[in-house]
Design a protein around this motif. Structure first.
Motif, PDB file in Angstrom:
ATOM      1  N   ASN A   7      31.233  22.842  46.883  1.00 51.71           N
ATOM      2  CA  ASN A   7      29.913  22.857  47.508  1.00 51.71           C
ATOM      3  C   ASN A   7      29.253  24.196  47.201  1.00 51.71           C
ATOM      4  O   ASN A   7      29.822  25.246  47.483  1.00 51.71           O
ATOM      5  N   SER A   8      28.051  24.149  46.637  1.00 52.29           N
ATOM      6  CA  SER A   8      27.399  25.397  46.240  1.00 52.29           C
ATOM      7  C   SER A   8      26.047  25.621  46.906  1.00 52.29           C
ATOM      8  O   SER A   8      25.298  26.510  46.512  1.00 52.29           O
ATOM      9  N   SER A   9      25.750  24.811  47.928  1.00 53.45           N
ATOM     10  CA  SER A   9      24.521  25.044  48.688  1.00 53.45           C
ATOM     11  C   SER A   9      24.686  26.274  49.565  1.00 53.45           C
ATOM     12  O   SER A   9      25.787  26.574  50.054  1.00 53.45           O
ATOM     13  N   ALA A  10      23.584  26.977  49.799  1.00 54.15           N
ATOM     14  CA  ALA A  10      23.608  28.123  50.711  1.00 54.15           C
ATOM     15  C   ALA A  10      23.613  27.664  52.166  1.00 54.15           C
ATOM     16  O   ALA A  10      23.874  28.467  53.065  1.00 54.15           O
ATOM     17  N   LYS A  11      23.348  26.371  52.391  1.00 53.47           N
ATOM     18  CA  LYS A  11      23.287  25.851  53.757  1.00 53.47           C
ATOM     19  C   LYS A  11      24.680  25.524  54.292  1.00 53.47           C
ATOM     20  O   LYS A  11      25.485  24.926  53.591  1.00 53.47           O
ATOM     21  N   GLY A  34      46.352   7.660  48.152  1.00 52.52           N
ATOM     22  CA  GLY A  34      47.315   8.754  48.001  1.00 52.52           C
ATOM     23  C   GLY A  34      46.713  10.027  47.454  1.00 52.52           C
ATOM     24  O   GLY A  34      47.441  11.004  47.216  1.00 52.52           O
ATOM     25  N   ALA A  35      45.411  10.039  47.247  1.00 51.53           N
ATOM     26  CA  ALA A  35      44.767  11.209  46.639  1.00 51.53           C
ATOM     27  C   ALA A  35      44.764  12.403  47.586  1.00 51.53           C
ATOM     28  O   ALA A  35      44.790  12.256  48.806  1.00 51.53           O
ATOM     29  N   THR A  36      44.717  13.588  47.000  1.00 50.49           N
ATOM     30  CA  THR A  36      44.594  14.822  47.767  1.00 50.49           C
ATOM     31  C   THR A  36      43.230  15.436  47.485  1.00 50.49           C
ATOM     32  O   THR A  36      42.655  15.223  46.414  1.00 50.49           O
ATOM     33  N   VAL A  37      42.720  16.180  48.463  1.00 50.50           N
ATOM     34  CA  VAL A  37      41.394  16.795  48.320  1.00 50.50           C
ATOM     35  C   VAL A  37      41.465  18.278  48.678  1.00 50.50           C
ATOM     36  O   VAL A  37      42.051  18.648  49.690  1.00 50.50           O
ATOM     37  N   GLU A  38      40.874  19.088  47.828  1.00 44.42           N
ATOM     38  CA  GLU A  38      40.633  20.495  48.143  1.00 44.42           C
ATOM     39  C   GLU A  38      39.124  20.690  48.166  1.00 44.42           C
ATOM     40  O   GLU A  38      38.437  20.257  47.236  1.00 44.42           O
ATOM     41  N   VAL A  39      38.619  21.333  49.198  1.00 47.54           N
ATOM     42  CA  VAL A  39      37.187  21.610  49.296  1.00 47.54           C
ATOM     43  C   VAL A  39      36.985  23.111  49.263  1.00 47.54           C
ATOM     44  O   VAL A  39      37.601  23.853  50.036  1.00 47.54           O
ATOM     45  N   ARG A  40      36.143  23.551  48.344  1.00 50.34           N
ATOM     46  CA  ARG A  40      35.792  24.969  48.284  1.00 50.34           C
ATOM     47  C   ARG A  40      34.292  25.103  48.557  1.00 50.34           C
ATOM     48  O   ARG A  40      33.476  24.604  47.781  1.00 50.34           O
ATOM     49  N   ASP A  41      33.964  25.749  49.655  1.00 51.91           N
ATOM     50  CA  ASP A  41      32.573  25.983  50.036  1.00 51.91           C
ATOM     51  C   ASP A  41      32.202  27.388  49.578  1.00 51.91           C
ATOM     52  O   ASP A  41      32.657  28.386  50.136  1.00 51.91           O
ATOM     53  N   ALA A  43      29.468  28.979  49.792  1.00 50.99           N
ATOM     54  CA  ALA A  43      28.614  29.762  50.692  1.00 50.99           C
ATOM     55  C   ALA A  43      29.448  30.345  51.826  1.00 50.99           C
ATOM     56  O   ALA A  43      29.312  31.512  52.184  1.00 50.99           O
ATOM     57  N   ALA A  44      30.345  29.525  52.378  1.00 47.05           N
ATOM     58  CA  ALA A  44      31.203  29.997  53.457  1.00 47.05           C
ATOM     59  C   ALA A  44      32.206  31.026  52.952  1.00 47.05           C
ATOM     60  O   ALA A  44      32.566  31.970  53.668  1.00 47.05           O
ATOM     61  N   ASN A  45      32.661  30.844  51.710  1.00 48.00           N
ATOM     62  CA  ASN A  45      33.612  31.771  51.091  1.00 48.00           C
ATOM     63  C   ASN A  45      33.094  32.166  49.706  1.00 48.00           C
ATOM     64  O   ASN A  45      33.604  31.700  48.683  1.00 48.00           O
ATOM     65  N   PRO A  46      32.080  33.022  49.671  1.00 47.95           N
ATOM     66  CA  PRO A  46      31.461  33.368  48.387  1.00 47.95           C
ATOM     67  C   PRO A  46      32.407  34.121  47.460  1.00 47.95           C
ATOM     68  O   PRO A  46      33.201  34.952  47.909  1.00 47.95           O
ATOM     69  N   HIS A  47      32.322  33.791  46.194  1.00 48.67           N
ATOM     70  CA  HIS A  47      33.111  34.488  45.186  1.00 48.67           C
ATOM     71  C   HIS A  47      32.324  35.711  44.719  1.00 48.67           C
ATOM     72  O   HIS A  47      31.106  35.646  44.575  1.00 48.67           O
ATOM     73  N   PRO A  48      32.995  36.835  44.488  1.00 50.65           N
ATOM     74  CA  PRO A  48      32.260  38.033  44.050  1.00 50.65           C
ATOM     75  C   PRO A  48      31.575  37.813  42.705  1.00 50.65           C
ATOM     76  O   PRO A  48      32.081  37.086  41.846  1.00 50.65           O
ATOM     77  N   VAL A  49      30.446  38.460  42.543  1.00 53.24           N
ATOM     78  CA  VAL A  49      29.686  38.334  41.299  1.00 53.24           C
ATOM     79  C   VAL A  49      30.413  39.049  40.167  1.00 53.24           C
ATOM     80  O   VAL A  49      31.257  39.918  40.390  1.00 53.24           O
ATOM     81  N   LEU A  50      30.072  38.673  38.963  1.00 59.65           N
ATOM     82  CA  LEU A  50      30.647  39.303  37.777  1.00 59.65           C
ATOM     83  C   LEU A  50      29.898  40.611  37.523  1.00 59.65           C
ATOM     84  O   LEU A  50      28.817  40.622  36.944  1.00 59.65           O
ATOM     85  N   ASP A  51      30.483  41.728  37.977  1.00 58.32           N
ATOM     86  CA  ASP A  51      29.856  43.037  37.801  1.00 58.32           C
ATOM     87  C   ASP A  51      30.684  43.891  36.833  1.00 58.32           C
ATOM     88  O   ASP A  51      31.645  43.397  36.224  1.00 58.32           O
ATOM     89  N   GLU A  52      30.314  45.147  36.702  1.00 60.53           N
ATOM     90  CA  GLU A  52      30.998  46.014  35.732  1.00 60.53           C
ATOM     91  C   GLU A  52      32.479  46.178  36.061  1.00 60.53           C
ATOM     92  O   GLU A  52      33.334  46.147  35.169  1.00 60.53           O
ATOM     93  N   GLN A 103      25.640  31.116  44.094  1.00 60.54           N
ATOM     94  CA  GLN A 103      27.025  30.795  44.443  1.00 60.54           C
ATOM     95  C   GLN A 103      27.712  30.036  43.305  1.00 60.54           C
ATOM     96  O   GLN A 103      28.855  30.332  42.933  1.00 60.54           O
ATOM     97  N   LEU A 104      26.997  29.062  42.743  1.00 59.75           N
ATOM     98  CA  LEU A 104      27.565  28.276  41.651  1.00 59.75           C
ATOM     99  C   LEU A 104      27.688  29.122  40.388  1.00 59.75           C
ATOM    100  O   LEU A 104      28.661  28.994  39.632  1.00 59.75           O
ATOM    101  N   LYS A 105      26.717  29.986  40.144  1.00 65.31           N
ATOM    102  CA  LYS A 105      26.790  30.851  38.959  1.00 65.31           C
ATOM    103  C   LYS A 105      28.028  31.739  39.011  1.00 65.31           C
ATOM    104  O   LYS A 105      28.721  31.942  37.992  1.00 65.31           O
ATOM    105  N   SER A 106      28.347  32.272  40.178  1.00 63.89           N
ATOM    106  CA  SER A 106      29.545  33.103  40.308  1.00 63.89           C
ATOM    107  C   SER A 106      30.810  32.287  40.049  1.00 63.89           C
ATOM    108  O   SER A 106      31.777  32.788  39.453  1.00 63.89           O
ATOM    109  N   TRP A 107      30.809  31.023  40.484  1.00 63.62           N
ATOM    110  CA  TRP A 107      31.959  30.156  40.217  1.00 63.62           C
ATOM    111  C   TRP A 107      32.078  29.866  38.727  1.00 63.62           C
ATOM    112  O   TRP A 107      33.171  29.917  38.163  1.00 63.62           O
TER     113      TRP A 107
END
Length: 199
Positions: A7-11, A34-41, A43-52, A103-107
């Protein structure tokens, strides 16, 4: 079947892209008990941006990284491992200002790694995340599908193909800023599209 929902919405609530992505996941679960699901939000858990600092960590040989650099690379490694383990990826990707969310760009930046999720060959780049099914739910305030203003769809299609994700189905939820009647019609059309895809 391992399902990964991104999920990559800011909401935190009220996101149409998240609603439709969750609807897709629920239908996949119903068809595959029998399927398994992982959910990565993201916005709730933002990934750090690609910086220097991140670039320095990534381009430092593993054995020479500081503890801080190793920890930073490990964050990206975890996202890559999730994608590699997934059989199906369901991506909630709203359009913000004609493009993808930060958020999606960082992912995207985290999971695109040369030699791991893509490689360069004498014939050009080759995506290494092959054999996976992808569903993308993208919501928009305006009506952009098949129009020059839709710069998001080409970006999504190009990036996913670059890392080997070519079996992709898109669900568009358009016109959400056009008032209740149009918004409701578009939501219904999106839900019908999900039914069609996962009947």
């Amino acid at each position: 079947m391992n399902i990964l929902q991104i999920n990559s919405s800011a909401k935190s609530s009220g996101s149409e892209s998240t609603r439709v992505a969750s609807n897709i996941v629920n239908k996949l679960l119903a068809a595959n008990p029998g399927a398994t699901v992982e959910v990565r939000d993201l916005a709730a858990n933002p990934h750090p941006v690609l910086d220097e600092q991140a670039l320095q960590a990534l381009f430092t040989p593993a054995g020479q990284r500081t503890a801080e650099q190793a920890a930073r690379v490990a964050l990206d490694d975890a996202l890559i491992a999730q994608v590699q383990a997934a059989d199906v990826i369901v991506l909630g990707a709203p359009m913000y200002n004609f493009g993808i969310t930060v958020q999606l760009k960082s992912w995207f930046d985290a999971i695109a790694r040369a030699g791991v999720t893509f490689k360069y060959t004498e014939n050009g780049p080759l995506g290494l995340l092959q054999g996976k099914k992808v569903y993308v739910a993208t919501s928009r305030g305006g009506m952009h599908k098949d129009a020059p203003t839709d710069t998001q769809f080409p970006h999504l299609k190009m990036f996913l193909a670059f890392i080997g994700l070519t079996d992709v189905e898109y669900v568009f939820i358009e016109g959400q800023g056009y008032g209740p009647e149009v918004a409701a019609q578009q939501k219904a059309a999106a839900d019908a599209r999900v039914e069609e895809l996962l009947a």
